[in-house]
Write a protein that holds these residues in place. Sequence first.
Motif, PDB file in Angstrom:
ATOM      1  N   SER A  86      58.329  66.999  12.085  1.00 55.92           N
ATOM      2  CA  SER A  86      58.656  68.058  13.085  1.00 55.92           C
ATOM      3  C   SER A  86      59.369  69.236  12.011  1.00 55.92           C
ATOM      4  CB  SER A  86      59.804  67.585  13.940  1.00 55.92           C
ATOM      5  OG  SER A  86      60.861  67.067  13.611  1.00 55.92           O
ATOM      6  N   TYR A 182      65.789  63.117  19.112  1.00 60.22           N
ATOM      7  CA  TYR A 182      66.309  61.729  19.518  1.00 60.22           C
ATOM      8  C   TYR A 182      66.256  61.337  21.083  1.00 60.22           C
ATOM      9  CZ  TYR A 182      68.437  62.437  14.824  1.00 60.22           C
ATOM     10  OH  TYR A 182      68.520  62.472  13.555  1.00 60.22           O
ATOM     11  N   THR A 205      59.542  64.182  17.432  1.00 64.75           N
ATOM     12  CA  THR A 205      59.000  63.502  15.974  1.00 64.75           C
ATOM     13  C   THR A 205      58.883  62.006  16.297  1.00 64.75           C
ATOM     14  OG1 THR A 205      59.750  63.041  13.681  1.00 64.75           O
ATOM     15  CG2 THR A 205      61.383  63.311  15.359  1.00 64.75           C
ATOM     16  N   SER A 207      59.532  60.222  13.446  1.00 67.70           N
ATOM     17  CA  SER A 207      60.395  59.650  12.539  1.00 67.70           C
ATOM     18  C   SER A 207      61.395  58.718  13.227  1.00 67.70           C
ATOM     19  CB  SER A 207      60.839  60.895  11.641  1.00 67.70           C
ATOM     20  OG  SER A 207      60.316  61.659  10.965  1.00 67.70           O
ATOM     21  N   LYS A 208      61.994  59.008  14.195  1.00 69.05           N
ATOM     22  CA  LYS A 208      63.228  58.524  14.669  1.00 69.05           C
ATOM     23  C   LYS A 208      62.772  57.509  15.582  1.00 69.05           C
ATOM     24  CE  LYS A 208      65.258  61.556  11.922  1.00 69.05           C
ATOM     25  NZ  LYS A 208      65.459  63.094  12.499  1.00 69.05           N
TER      26      LYS A 208
HETATM   27  C1  LIG Z   1      65.213  64.078  11.933  1.00 70.62           C
HETATM   28  C2  LIG Z   1      65.312  65.524  12.551  1.00 70.62           C
HETATM   29  C3  LIG Z   1      64.210  66.268  12.513  1.00 70.62           C
HETATM   30  C4  LIG Z   1      63.216  66.127  11.544  1.00 70.62           C
HETATM   31  O1  LIG Z   1      62.259  65.259  11.537  1.00 70.62           O
HETATM   32  P1  LIG Z   1      61.154  64.912  10.780  1.00 70.62           P
HETATM   33  O2  LIG Z   1      59.974  64.798  12.062  1.00 70.62           O
HETATM   34  O3  LIG Z   1      61.032  63.532  10.094  1.00 70.62           O
HETATM   35  O4  LIG Z   1      60.941  66.057   9.799  1.00 70.62           O
HETATM   36  C5  LIG Z   1      64.351  67.374  13.097  1.00 70.62           C
HETATM   37  N1  LIG Z   1      65.184  67.646  14.172  1.00 70.62           N
HETATM   38  C6  LIG Z   1      66.347  66.942  14.035  1.00 70.62           C
HETATM   39  C7  LIG Z   1      67.432  67.239  15.069  1.00 70.62           C
HETATM   40  C8  LIG Z   1      66.343  65.764  13.388  1.00 70.62           C
HETATM   41  O5  LIG Z   1      67.354  64.961  13.509  1.00 70.62           O
END
Ligand SMILES: *Cc1c(COP(=O)(O)O)cnc(C)c1O
Length: 351
Positions: A86, A182, A205, A207-208
């Motif tokens: 993201s 999140y 994203t 990622s989390k």
């Molecule tokens: C982790 C995070 C992102 C970035 O996520 P990626 O997809 O890994 O680049 C974006 N915004 C917030 C608020 C985050 O904590």
Amino acid sequence: MSRFFTSALKQLTPYVPGEQPKQGRFIKLNTNESPFAPAPAVCEIINKTEIENLRLYSDPACKTFLAQLANTYGVKETQVFAGNGSDEVLAFCFQSFCENGVAFADITYGFYPVFTQIFRCATTIVPLQKDFTISVKDYQEIDSTIIIANPNAPTGLELSQNEIEQLLQQNKNRLIIIDEAYVDFGAESAVPLLQKYDNLLVVGTFSKSRNLAGARLGYAIAGEELIADLNTIKFSFNPYNVNRLTLLAGTAALQETVYYEACWQSIIQTRRETTAALRELGFTVLDSKTNFIFAGKHPKLSAKYWQEHLRENNILVRYFAQERIDDFVRITIGTAEQMQTLLQITKGALS
Ligand SMILES: *Cc1c(COP(=O)(O)O)cnc(C)c1O
């Protein structure tokens, strides 16, 4: 710095990612990754045949993945966009939609100020309230694009869908970008508001909450004109921005609802227990709706010392030497067992 570096970018201060040590030594609670593996189906889809297929470019339209994403979020395929994490989607947004400036909180995701430098956007900083909440009234007079991480990082606090709707209504000629990195850990998504408002863009994203930080997969959901603009930028920069294996992993992950919901429930449960235990020990812990908690302000233990003590005991957490939050640490929620270890080491530091 070389003498060839673009002079306009000489002052640029890059984003500083959390430490990424070799696996093994540390309990890693510093960059909000999941303690769980991606769903088994995700792991199986990346086989030898698909690795051999890497000789071919990825699909620049990300069609299969985006069809699945649109289906998951109940929007049209023309309303979704995929990015290499993201962070890339956010970069495209700052580049595309912040000509008249951008406003965000004083305490929020550290990448936003970096993007304003590289894309030279005028910036309005809107301080959070004393209790670190966002008051939508503070944005009333702002005409520029607004970006809000919801839930916010590193505070973990949530803004309700109702409050986001108030922001959207305040000024319909102003774009509101909601970064929902999140949201799956218990907050309310703004996606349903897209049916009523065309000045909303939601970023997400894998990622989390989908355990795929290393795959680099992010997305945007918005009205089709905004998505078309993002495609104009992407096809002028890197048409194959999401690689083949990541597209496969992302598509499979979206189909594994049961697995991921169990992961989220586990994180929420462990978050509840860790929050209670830290409060019991005398820490202030904000009410997190994320996969991390923001804790500190202990009468006997400074956050900096706490972070250092944890590190000496092989636990990594994140500390920000920034005004207003320099007596807090951000702790990613790991497994219940990892959090027990964290509590034990913390008790050691207190005694
Ligand atoms: C982790 C995070 C992102 C970035 O996520 P990626 O997809 O890994 O680049 C974006 N915004 C917030 C608020 C985050 O904590």
